[in-house]
Write an enzyme that holds these catalytic residues in place. Sequence first.
Site, mmCIF file in Angstrom:
data_model
loop_
_atom_site.group_PDB
_atom_site.id
_atom_site.type_symbol
_atom_site.label_atom_id
_atom_site.label_comp_id
_atom_site.label_asym_id
_atom_site.label_seq_id
_atom_site.Cartn_x
_atom_site.Cartn_y
_atom_site.Cartn_z
ATOM 1 N N ASP A 1 37.906 31.836 45.831
ATOM 2 C CA ASP A 1 36.593 32.393 45.537
ATOM 3 C C ASP A 1 35.738 31.276 44.946
ATOM 4 O OD1 ASP A 1 34.937 35.044 45.159
ATOM 5 O OD2 ASP A 1 34.673 33.875 43.311
ATOM 6 N N GLU B 1 31.845 30.206 43.101
ATOM 7 C CA GLU B 1 30.551 30.548 42.521
ATOM 8 C C GLU B 1 29.602 29.406 42.859
ATOM 9 O OE1 GLU B 1 30.119 33.474 41.428
ATOM 10 O OE2 GLU B 1 32.243 33.996 41.360
ATOM 11 N N HIS C 1 32.616 38.072 38.819
ATOM 12 C CA HIS C 1 31.835 36.938 39.312
ATOM 13 C C HIS C 1 32.243 35.627 38.648
ATOM 14 C CE1 HIS C 1 29.210 39.327 41.852
ATOM 15 N NE2 HIS C 1 29.022 40.165 40.843
ATOM 16 N N ASP D 1 37.973 36.679 40.302
ATOM 17 C CA ASP D 1 37.703 37.316 41.584
ATOM 18 C C ASP D 1 38.790 36.998 42.607
ATOM 19 O OD1 ASP D 1 35.446 38.167 40.331
ATOM 20 O OD2 ASP D 1 34.020 37.321 41.781
#
Length: 592
Positions: free
Chosen positions: A50, A52, A194, A199
């Site tokens: 994952d 960001e 998030h 995540d």
Amino acid sequence: MPTALLDVPPGRRLPLDDATRAADGTGAPVQLGLDEIGTPLHEVTFVVVDLETTGGSPATAEITEIGAVKVRGGEVLGEFQTLVNPGLAIPPMITVLTGITNAMVVQAPRIGEALPSFLEFAGFGAGTVLVAHNARFDVGFLRHATERMGLAWPHPQVLDTVALARRVVTRDEAPNHKLSTLAALFSTAVTPDHRALHDARATVDVLHALLGRMAPLGVTHLEDLRTATDPVPQRRRRKSSMADGLPESPGVYQFLGPNGEVLYVGTAVNLRRRVRQYFTAAEKRARIGEMLDIAVAVRPVPCATVLEAQVRELRLIAELDPPYNRRSRRPDRRPWLRLTDEPFPRLSVVRRLPATVMGEALGPFSSRSAAEAAMEALQEISTVRRCTPKLPVTARPGASSCVLAEMSRCGAPCVGGQDRTEYAVSISSARRALRADVDAAVQALRAKIAALAAQQRYEEAGTQRDRLASLLQGARRAERLRPLVTTPEIVAARRRDEGGWEIVLVRYGRLAGSAVSPRGTDPMAVVGSLTTGGEAVPAPATACGAAPVEETELVARWLEQTGVRLVSLEEGPVPLACPVRGAARHQVPGRG
């Protein structure tokens, strides 16, 4: 903040209740079929990632955090987490969403340091699958960064849990397929917030829950993941269990209908693998999809060799005439081109050809139209008559010639313009071509094509080209098959990749038997048993009469393979050879 590999307690296993329970809500254990062909999912390494970022597009945004979990068989093998200094200010709305501030990433590594560390952690290789929720987003950023750094993207197999969820999670269960929604539905151990690692951990639990629901639909192996998100109706995917228990050997498979009727016959190098493929999106034929919806079972016919499987398929299709097979349903209807047996012979397309005149005919052709095109080619380069009445040796009083005679395209034997000797000379070029000696015919036809093209009569030139291609097709097939179908017996062998020998017995172009001599055994003992117990095939009365032409061509293709050795041969009237300067060297590319 330096890139970090997080410590995970050895042997810690993720909750797999959802992955090992049936999707029908009964809670009954599901047999995942781990002995199936391919790599069972419990042996697959998943790297769940994952990211960001500062925005939604890799062209204008940068990565701010990478989190990943490596898992196999439900056991966490390692975790990876690092903040990334994006080299630009993080928008306030991103900070509100993720909680990542500019101050947090000031000391973090840049992507040039973080990405190689992640790729090393992932260790993408055969059998490793990259997993992400909305994989297009995460993989897009990773690929863009990799290419910008001049590194090679490893192209791992990618699995998107969003796409997987769309296949098995209904709107009644969840209003959407967001990670937070699925995490609540499946009660994941970590709540997504998030932040990349959190995540990724939640995505691992979601992945296992989704795979648990896909297991009853036949998704139990690495190979199944490639089609797991394909739009295949669930009722059809569930039928993949028809492949359970099928051998992994060559053979023929028959799809059976509700009353035991044979719907479709096919052949496979590996029966189990081939049948499973029918229940994925790789199968796009509408008629076959209709057949699969009707089918209730698969009947296998294991074979010693791939050649035997291919031949059995042809024979079964011809015998059973399954409604969903299109090819090979009339293998005996293959036309020939020959001269008629009369004082003034003409070219004729026939379905049956006596074996005694096979050396004076071309074919068999794939269709009547192809045979007629070859006939028209020979009519172009000779004055062979085109009228159909049988002419007497002596012309009838009062007979009149046709327009072709007036155009000097026919010697008019019907009105005494030629006697038998003169007529035989005038059609000698056509007769030579029927013996597969097509050099003169090819030269004459190519001259016509060139002349027409020079006059910009391209459509007519194209017609002559197609006629030439059909002529060469018939000549090539005749010179290739004639030696084979006139040879009483051939025993040949080919070394197998796994050791031992594949042995084939051919009689008059028909596969009379095949066998495998395992590594370490005397192949001549197998040869003796095969020749003694093989099918007895009498000399056929018609050309290619011992077997359908397609079968003989399969045998010819096998014999032409590199490494095939002739064990014994009972010679016939035609030497078992194909001329080096035969018709094949003239064939039009793509039209042979």
